[in-house]
Design a protein around this motif. Structure first.
Motif, mmCIF file in Angstrom:
data_model
loop_
_atom_site.group_PDB
_atom_site.id
_atom_site.type_symbol
_atom_site.label_atom_id
_atom_site.label_comp_id
_atom_site.label_asym_id
_atom_site.label_seq_id
_atom_site.Cartn_x
_atom_site.Cartn_y
_atom_site.Cartn_z
ATOM 1 N N GLY A 41 0.701 -1.102 0.004
ATOM 2 C CA GLY A 41 0.238 -0.138 0.148
ATOM 3 C C GLY A 41 0.537 1.351 -0.177
ATOM 4 N N VAL A 42 0.189 2.447 -0.317
ATOM 5 C CA VAL A 42 0.576 3.662 -0.019
ATOM 6 C C VAL A 42 0.421 4.238 1.507
ATOM 7 C CG1 VAL A 42 0.629 6.258 -0.919
ATOM 8 C CG2 VAL A 42 0.506 3.542 -2.514
ATOM 9 N N VAL A 43 1.732 4.940 1.849
ATOM 10 C CA VAL A 43 1.755 5.720 3.500
ATOM 11 C C VAL A 43 1.753 6.912 3.032
ATOM 12 C CG1 VAL A 43 2.736 5.546 5.806
ATOM 13 C CG2 VAL A 43 1.609 3.010 4.696
ATOM 14 N N SER A 44 1.350 8.050 3.713
ATOM 15 C CA SER A 44 1.677 9.285 3.724
ATOM 16 C C SER A 44 2.330 9.240 5.056
ATOM 17 C CB SER A 44 0.351 10.303 3.981
ATOM 18 O OG SER A 44 -0.781 10.057 3.435
ATOM 19 N N SER A 45 3.734 10.726 4.234
ATOM 20 C CA SER A 45 4.705 10.362 5.689
ATOM 21 C C SER A 45 4.183 11.421 6.532
ATOM 22 C CB SER A 45 5.984 12.167 4.342
ATOM 23 O OG SER A 45 6.876 11.856 5.096
ATOM 24 N N GLY A 46 5.249 11.210 7.632
ATOM 25 C CA GLY A 46 4.101 12.468 9.003
ATOM 26 C C GLY A 46 5.609 13.315 8.444
ATOM 27 N N SER A 47 6.374 13.582 7.853
ATOM 28 C CA SER A 47 6.941 15.294 7.858
ATOM 29 C C SER A 47 6.480 16.017 6.455
ATOM 30 C CB SER A 47 7.973 14.773 8.114
ATOM 31 O OG SER A 47 9.079 13.838 6.858
ATOM 32 N N ASP A 48 6.229 15.792 5.786
ATOM 33 C CA ASP A 48 6.006 16.391 4.692
ATOM 34 C C ASP A 48 5.101 15.705 3.695
ATOM 35 O OD1 ASP A 48 6.332 17.351 2.218
ATOM 36 O OD2 ASP A 48 8.747 16.844 1.769
ATOM 37 N N ILE A 49 3.829 17.025 3.199
ATOM 38 C CA ILE A 49 2.589 16.539 3.023
ATOM 39 C C ILE A 49 2.614 16.154 0.894
ATOM 40 C CG2 ILE A 49 2.318 18.574 1.937
ATOM 41 C CD1 ILE A 49 -0.726 17.892 3.577
ATOM 42 N N GLY A 50 4.089 16.030 0.325
ATOM 43 C CA GLY A 50 4.088 16.226 -0.830
ATOM 44 C C GLY A 50 4.561 14.531 -0.855
ATOM 45 N N ARG A 51 5.050 14.127 0.357
ATOM 46 C CA ARG A 51 6.132 12.499 -0.279
ATOM 47 C C ARG A 51 5.151 11.270 0.902
ATOM 48 N NH1 ARG A 51 10.813 13.281 3.381
ATOM 49 N NH2 ARG A 51 11.520 13.850 1.579
ATOM 50 N N VAL A 52 4.777 10.355 -0.668
ATOM 51 C CA VAL A 52 3.987 9.172 0.647
ATOM 52 C C VAL A 52 5.194 7.689 0.163
ATOM 53 C CG1 VAL A 52 2.021 9.849 0.014
ATOM 54 C CG2 VAL A 52 3.193 8.907 -2.097
ATOM 55 N N TYR A 53 4.706 6.612 0.559
ATOM 56 C CA TYR A 53 5.968 6.067 1.062
ATOM 57 C C TYR A 53 4.808 4.472 0.419
ATOM 58 C CZ TYR A 53 9.612 8.128 4.019
ATOM 59 O OH TYR A 53 10.114 8.886 4.169
ATOM 60 N N VAL A 54 5.446 3.494 -0.540
ATOM 61 C CA VAL A 54 5.685 2.842 -1.238
ATOM 62 C C VAL A 54 5.730 1.201 -0.551
ATOM 63 C CG1 VAL A 54 4.771 1.185 -2.878
ATOM 64 C CG2 VAL A 54 4.680 3.550 -3.596
ATOM 65 N N SER A 55 4.895 0.361 1.060
ATOM 66 C CA SER A 55 5.341 -0.376 1.540
ATOM 67 C C SER A 55 4.900 -1.224 0.983
ATOM 68 C CB SER A 55 5.226 0.458 2.935
ATOM 69 O OG SER A 55 5.395 1.526 2.926
ATOM 70 N N SER A 56 5.452 -2.496 0.974
ATOM 71 C CA SER A 56 4.680 -3.183 1.122
ATOM 72 C C SER A 56 5.294 -4.662 2.493
ATOM 73 C CB SER A 56 5.243 -4.345 -0.275
ATOM 74 O OG SER A 56 6.382 -4.583 -0.294
ATOM 75 N N VAL A 57 4.853 -5.709 2.575
ATOM 76 C CA VAL A 57 5.051 -7.104 2.992
ATOM 77 C C VAL A 57 4.409 -8.187 2.237
ATOM 78 C CG1 VAL A 57 5.237 -8.558 5.502
ATOM 79 C CG2 VAL A 57 5.449 -5.649 5.647
#
Length: 172
Positions: A41-57
């Protein structure tokens, strides 16, 4: 429906959507799915509103990956799950329920209540390798496609990207 009558959802051209196990807030994890042998999925950055993270397990091995939408590696995913992956697991439990997430990821929880903490604890009993992050682009692309559908006005007209589906009527 033993009398041959079709239900409303069987007559429509849309698939049934499984309701979330509990209502969830989309601001931190706007996109979570169990697909392609991974929780991703996609997780929002806690510090930058313009950045998201793509994470997987990955299911079974618990191999993980986390990078920004610009394909830069997450600084917190060094040796174990970063905060983004933990947020993804937490929201997956809210969306799908702990039992379904555990089944999909092939996590066996032997003691106590099944929740996001027990899932993470059970996965920590193994030392997962860092995953190949090649799926990040397709996950992010699917997220963007889902966002585009939110901008469409409700209607019954066919969508151009769905025209490849076979039709039941004869073409003259």
């Amino acid at each position: 429906m033993g009398d041959g009558a079709l239900s409303v959802w069987e007559k429509s051209s849309t698939a049934r959507v499984v309701p979330p196990a509990r209502p969830r807030k989309l601001s931190k994890v706007p996109f979570v799915e169990l697909a392609d042998g991974r929780l991703q999925g996609v997780v929002s950055s806690g510090s930058d509103i313009g950045r998201v993270y793509v994470s997987s397990v990955a299911a079974g091995t618990y191999a993980f990956a986390c990078s920004t939408n610009n394909n830069r590696p997450c600084g917190g995913a060094r040796g174990w799950f970063c905060n983004h992956i933990q947020a993804l697991i937490d929201e997956a439990v809210v969306q799908y329920g702990a039992e379904r997430v555990a089944r999909y990821l092939k996590v066996e929880v032997t003691d106590g209540e099944l929740d996001e903490d027990s899932l993470t604890h059970a996965m920590r009993s193994t030392r997962p390798p860092q995953a190949d992050n090649s799926a990040a682009a397709s996950v992010f692309s699917r997220f963007l496609r889902h966002l585009a559908y939110l901008e469409l006005a409700p209607g019954t007209a066919p969508l151009p990207e769905m025209q490849w589906f076979p039709t039941t009527r004869a073409v003259a």
